[in-house]
Scaffold this motif. Structure first.
Motif, short mmCIF file in Angstrom:
data_model
loop_
_atom_site.label_atom_id
_atom_site.label_comp_id
_atom_site.label_asym_id
_atom_site.label_seq_id
_atom_site.Cartn_x
_atom_site.Cartn_y
_atom_site.Cartn_z
N GLY A 155 -7.55 10.67 -13.73
CA GLY A 155 -8.98 10.36 -13.93
C GLY A 155 -9.45 9.04 -13.40
O GLY A 155 -10.67 8.83 -13.27
N ALA A 156 -8.54 8.09 -13.11
CA ALA A 156 -8.95 6.77 -12.61
C ALA A 156 -9.15 6.86 -11.10
O ALA A 156 -8.37 6.31 -10.30
CB ALA A 156 -7.91 5.72 -12.97
N THR A 157 -10.20 7.55 -10.69
CA THR A 157 -10.39 7.90 -9.28
C THR A 157 -10.78 6.71 -8.40
O THR A 157 -10.69 6.78 -7.18
CB THR A 157 -11.47 8.98 -9.14
N THR A 158 -11.22 5.60 -9.02
CA THR A 158 -11.58 4.42 -8.21
C THR A 158 -10.42 3.44 -8.06
O THR A 158 -10.59 2.38 -7.45
CB THR A 158 -12.79 3.68 -8.83
N ALA A 159 -9.27 3.78 -8.61
CA ALA A 159 -8.10 2.90 -8.48
C ALA A 159 -7.66 2.84 -7.03
O ALA A 159 -7.58 3.85 -6.34
CB ALA A 159 -6.96 3.40 -9.36
N ASP A 160 -7.35 1.63 -6.56
CA ASP A 160 -6.93 1.46 -5.18
C ASP A 160 -6.24 0.11 -5.03
O ASP A 160 -6.38 -0.77 -5.89
CB ASP A 160 -8.14 1.54 -4.24
N ILE A 161 -5.52 -0.07 -3.93
CA ILE A 161 -4.92 -1.38 -3.66
C ILE A 161 -5.93 -2.22 -2.90
O ILE A 161 -6.68 -1.71 -2.06
CB ILE A 161 -3.60 -1.26 -2.87
N SER A 162 -5.96 -3.51 -3.22
CA SER A 162 -6.93 -4.40 -2.60
C SER A 162 -6.25 -5.71 -2.26
O SER A 162 -5.41 -6.20 -3.02
CB SER A 162 -8.11 -4.65 -3.54
N GLY A 163 -6.62 -6.29 -1.12
CA GLY A 163 -6.04 -7.56 -0.74
C GLY A 163 -4.56 -7.40 -0.45
O GLY A 163 -4.10 -6.40 0.08
N LYS A 177 0.84 -1.21 0.00
CA LYS A 177 0.00 0.00 0.00
C LYS A 177 0.86 1.25 0.00
O LYS A 177 0.62 2.19 -0.77
CB LYS A 177 -0.93 0.00 1.21
N LYS A 178 1.91 1.25 0.83
CA LYS A 178 2.78 2.42 0.92
C LYS A 178 3.57 2.62 -0.37
O LYS A 178 3.69 3.74 -0.88
CB LYS A 178 3.73 2.26 2.10
N LEU A 179 4.11 1.55 -0.91
CA LEU A 179 5.00 1.68 -2.06
C LEU A 179 4.27 1.88 -3.38
O LEU A 179 4.87 2.36 -4.34
CB LEU A 179 5.93 0.47 -2.13
N THR A 180 3.02 1.49 -3.45
CA THR A 180 2.26 1.75 -4.69
C THR A 180 1.44 3.03 -4.61
O THR A 180 0.84 3.43 -5.61
CB THR A 180 1.31 0.57 -5.00
N ALA A 181 1.45 3.68 -3.46
CA ALA A 181 0.65 4.90 -3.30
C ALA A 181 0.97 5.97 -4.34
O ALA A 181 0.05 6.63 -4.85
CB ALA A 181 0.83 5.45 -1.88
N PRO A 182 2.24 6.21 -4.70
CA PRO A 182 2.51 7.23 -5.72
C PRO A 182 1.86 6.92 -7.07
O PRO A 182 1.40 7.84 -7.77
CB PRO A 182 4.04 7.22 -5.83
N ILE A 183 1.81 5.64 -7.44
CA ILE A 183 1.16 5.25 -8.69
C ILE A 183 -0.35 5.49 -8.59
O ILE A 183 -0.97 6.03 -9.52
CB ILE A 183 1.45 3.78 -9.02
N ILE A 184 -0.93 5.08 -7.48
CA ILE A 184 -2.37 5.29 -7.27
C ILE A 184 -2.70 6.78 -7.33
O ILE A 184 -3.67 7.19 -7.99
CB ILE A 184 -2.82 4.70 -5.92
N ASP A 185 -1.90 7.61 -6.67
CA ASP A 185 -2.16 9.05 -6.67
C ASP A 185 -2.07 9.62 -8.08
O ASP A 185 -2.89 10.47 -8.48
CB ASP A 185 -1.17 9.77 -5.76
N LEU A 232 2.89 9.43 -16.63
CA LEU A 232 2.98 8.96 -15.25
C LEU A 232 4.19 9.56 -14.55
O LEU A 232 4.10 9.97 -13.38
CB LEU A 232 3.09 7.43 -15.21
N ILE A 233 5.30 9.61 -15.25
CA ILE A 233 6.52 10.18 -14.67
C ILE A 233 6.30 11.65 -14.31
O ILE A 233 6.67 12.10 -13.22
CB ILE A 233 7.71 10.02 -15.63
N LEU A 234 5.67 12.39 -15.21
CA LEU A 234 5.40 13.81 -14.93
C LEU A 234 4.51 13.95 -13.70
O LEU A 234 4.73 14.84 -12.86
CB LEU A 234 4.74 14.47 -16.14
N GLU A 235 3.51 13.08 -13.58
CA GLU A 235 2.62 13.13 -12.43
C GLU A 235 3.38 12.80 -11.14
O GLU A 235 3.17 13.42 -10.10
CB GLU A 235 1.46 12.15 -12.61
N LEU A 236 4.27 11.81 -11.20
CA LEU A 236 5.03 11.42 -10.02
C LEU A 236 5.94 12.54 -9.53
O LEU A 236 6.14 12.72 -8.32
CB LEU A 236 5.87 10.17 -10.32
N PHE A 237 6.52 13.28 -10.49
CA PHE A 237 7.45 14.34 -10.13
C PHE A 237 6.78 15.71 -10.02
O PHE A 237 7.44 16.70 -9.68
CB PHE A 237 8.59 14.40 -11.16
N HIS A 238 5.49 15.74 -10.34
CA HIS A 238 4.71 17.00 -10.24
C HIS A 238 5.33 18.11 -11.08
O HIS A 238 5.54 19.25 -10.61
CB HIS A 238 4.58 17.44 -8.77
#
Length: 337
Positions: free
Chosen positions: A113-121, A99-107, A205-211
């Motif tokens: 636009g994929a607002t329902t994306a989340d980690i599960s299980g 959950k912690k390590l995938t949080a940047p990808i989820i954000d 994705l890279i641009l989003e990660l680095f803002h």
């Protein structure tokens, strides 16, 4: 944070690059890797490769098969998938905290636009209850990576066929993949992100990660491989990812059953395989033969359980003398399936 966009489209080279960078290059900040590859299946470290892979389909369609050093289940990638990997110091992270390590990808996906994306299980990323990413971890010498797939525009029809293995064909104690509903994340993104190429999606994705707004803003954060890096990566390729023994020989002991009814009788071939080699073989059936099929059994025992190896050995026999009236090629397909 630093990043690296792998130039190779071969999963084996990409996994070797990931392994090398984690173990041999020190970064003062976390490193995120992105890699895109041609059709391939990557099985987990503790899995039985043949139990996860539809061998006939994979061979027919030229799909690369390899094993990774991390655990978890088998995944299918193609050029519509992006793999990502966060390389960090394990002192600062909890192994298994996906959950912690995938949080940047989820954000980043939420922002796109994929607002329902989340980690599960345990280790899956879902959107609207469907899986679009599977993740695994590996740690060594106080370093760790958490890597995963991200299905953007994957051919899901091929995925279901390449990973579909008849349940009664192979039995072992290897860790088995859990099949679940899968989807691409592409339809859940904002319209402006639904017509991107996979490479364009990766860069976004890279641009989003680095803002940031432009890749030129983070050129100082992009790692470049040296000639020394490339030579060391090739050594890992030879040792692991291109190595038949690593891909198949590391599978747990298992049994294989191939049975088919022909006009001239039924042939039932059963193998016990250990360390990738045929430990013993039994041949049952109501077929007729002038010669004893024990000759075949003796020739195959101790050999690699490998399509080409089995075929080469059987081609040395006049199989009609052992299985009267059954076509040679059909017997090869049965024994080497």
């Amino acid at each position: 944070m630093y990043f690296y966009r792998m130039k190779s489209n071969d999963i084996r080279t990409n996994l070797a690059t990931e392994q090398y960078l984690m173990n041999n290059v020190d970064f003062d900040e976390p490193l995120v890797l992105f890699y895109i590859q041609k059709p391939c299946i990557i099985v987990g470290r503790n899995q039985n490769t043949l139990e996860e892979v539809n061998s006939d389909y994979v061979k027919e369609h030229g799909i690369t098969v390899t094993r990774r050093i991390s655990g978890g289940g088998a995944v299918y990638d193609d050029l519509g998938n992006i793999s990502f990997s966060f390389v960090v110091n394990s002192d600062n992270e909890n192994f298994g905290d996906f959950k912690k390590l995938t949080a940047p990808i989820i954000d980043a996906l939420h922002d796109m636009g994929a607002t329902t994306a989340d980690i599960s299980g345990r280790n899956d990323l879902l959107v609207d209850g469907k899986k679009f990413s599977g993740n695994a971890m590996y740690t060594k010498n106080n370093k760790m990576f958490s890597h995963g797939t991200l299905a953007y525009d994957v051919d899901l029809d091929v995925l279901t066929k390449a990973l579909n293995v008849p349940k009664d064909k192979i039995q072992s104690k290897g860790i088995k993949s859990v099949r679940s509903r899968v989807t691409n994340v592409k339809p859940y993104l904002k319209k402006e992100f639904q017509n991107l190429t996979t490479e364009e999606f990766r860069d976004r994705l890279i641009l989003e990660l680095f803002h940031v707004d432009n890749m030129s803003d983070i050129t100082d954060k992009e790692y470049q491989l040296t000639d020394q890096d490339k030579a060391a990566i090739q050594e890992l390729n030879d040792k692991y990812y291109f190595n038949w023994d690593w891909i198949y020989g590391k599978s747990p002991d298992y049994q294989v059953k191939n049975r088919k009814h022909f006009t001239m009788g039924t042939v039932d071939v059963r193998y016990n395989v250990s360390s990738g080699k045929i430990k013993n073989i039994d041949i049952f059936g109501d077929y007729f033969g002038e010669k004893d099929s024990d000759d075949i059994k003796h020739a195959l025992t101790g050999q690699e359980f490998k399509h080409d190896t089995i075929t080469d050995i059987l081609n040395k026999f006049d199989l009609d003398e052992y299985f009267k009236g059954i076509p040679h090629d059909e017997l090869l397909n049965l024994f080497a399936a």
